[in-house]
Design an enzyme around this catalytic site. Structure first.
Site: not given
Length: 384
Positions: A271, A325, A328, A334
């Site tokens: 990542e 997203e 999250k 985030e």
């Protein structure tokens, strides 16, 4: 005659993908040199079938998911996309039992392989920095059981097993040549490295220069973390020059592994990325910086670069992430690492179209023709 809402949704997505090929958003045509993380912690994401369409049309060849969602595994069949799947942290303890591990592989991997090109299994995520001592102790036995199941099923030569680690496993990371693991982790990390060396599996690291900049913006040069032109730094011991922080972080991990006697283990970036939005105290979380980081990283991937310590071994990188997203937890950042909004629109334009080769243009034309054919077929076959 009217088409169904589902069909309309699919066609809209196909045209969104189609339109990408006539925009400046050309970098994903270079997908063969980069992987991307496909997270699903959201309630408004497109279907796996739509995601498959997006990735295949853009020639993405590697992706990583954080579970073994059967719909994703089925949707990605016959696409040629390399797929890494994940055993969630809460299931790692069960994987210690060889029979449970065998059943897990037989249920979540074997039925989809080889049509779905599963190439890796991540057993847990950032386990060694989870503060769960039982989970940490269970990891290596779980890795061994999963690998043994793959051997038993004849899949071990196709699928490697590892776990993704946070950079926080290191005690020291600067300069890179002084990279070392936290002393209290030695009894856990050594058996893990033994497993990786024996099975020829990679050490995966989640590396985010963004965090270093956010924590010390007055001390860490922004150009250095964004891959922008800069003098960088020279390691005083190796005399190797680093013009970006990501490569320095990776080499710190390489040195840390070598210090424990396992210098042959390959390090890959599972990542990395940069948020396009953050809370007021999240310095640097902007669209401009996210665009710069990802654009410059992709340019490096086009060159098949290695790090200063391993210049001839191309660094494999998985970008985080495909989508924003919305579910999250944690700070605003985030939920804002994605290249796309869930509706298929770009969060920002990385703009590498001018840098694509004639081969890339040819691929684009082919993909466009395929797109027209599929849209036409849908209209003919599914109109009521």
């Amino acid at each position: 005659m009217a088409v169904s809402i589902l069909l309309r949704s699919r066609i809209v997505w196909m045209f969104l993908v189609f339109n990408l090929f006539s925009s400046e958003f050309g970098f994903l045509r270079l997908g063969s040199s980069l992987g991307i993380n496909y997270g699903q912690v959201a309630n408004d994401l497109p279907s796996p079938e739509q995601v498959r369409l997006l990735l295949t049309s853009l020639r993405i060849t590697k992706t990583r998911i954080y579970d073994t969602n059967p719909r994703v595994l089925t949707a990605f069949a016959n696409t040629g996309i390399d797929l890494i799947v994940t055993v969630p942290n809460e299931a790692v303890g069960m994987m210690m039992d060889p029979q449970q591990a065998l059943q897990w592989v037989m249920t979540n991997v074997q039925p989809y392989f080889p049509a779905t090109k599963i190439t890796g299994i991540s057993v847990g995520n950032e386990v060694y920095t989870s503060d769960d001592t039982t989970l940490m102790s269970n990891l290596v036995p779980a890795l061994l059981s999963i690998h043994s199941a793959l051997v038993q099923l004849g899949l071990d030569s196709y699928i490697h097993v590892s776990t993704a680690n946070s950079l926080a496993v290191l005690e020291n990371s600067y300069p890179p040549s002084m990279g070392s693991f936290k002393p209290e982790m030695a009894n856990l990390v050594v058996p893990f490295l033994q497993f990786l060396a024996a099975t020829k599996s990679p050490f995966w690291i989640n590396a985010y220069p963004y965090f270093a900049y956010k924590d010390s913006p007055a001390k860490v040069p922004l150009d250095y973390v964004l891959f922008n032109p800069t003098a960088g730094m020279v390691d005083p011991y190796t005399k190797l020059r680093y013009d970006n922080m990501l490569y320095a972080q990776v080499d710190a991990v390489i040195f840390a592994i070598a210090r424990l006697g396992y210098g042959g283990v390959e390090v890959r970036v599972s990542e990395t990325g940069w948020p396009s939005k953050g809370d007021p105290n999240e310095v640097g979380a902007t669209v401009e910086n996210a665009r710069a980081y990802n654009r410059n990283l992709l340019l490096r991937q086009m060159r098949s670069e290695g790090t200063p310590v391993r210049p001839n071994q191309r660094l494999e990188v998985y970008l985080f992430a495909l989508f924003n997203e919305d579910m999250k937890p944690g700070p605003t950042s985030e939920r804002n690492y994605g290249l796309y909004q869930p509706d298929g629109t770009m969060v920002y334009n990385v703009g590498l179209a001018a840098l694509t080769s004639s081969a890339s243009v040819s691929l684009t034309s082919s993909a466009t023709r395929d797109m027209r054919k599929e849209v036409g077929s849908l209209w003919k076959l599914e109109r009521p």
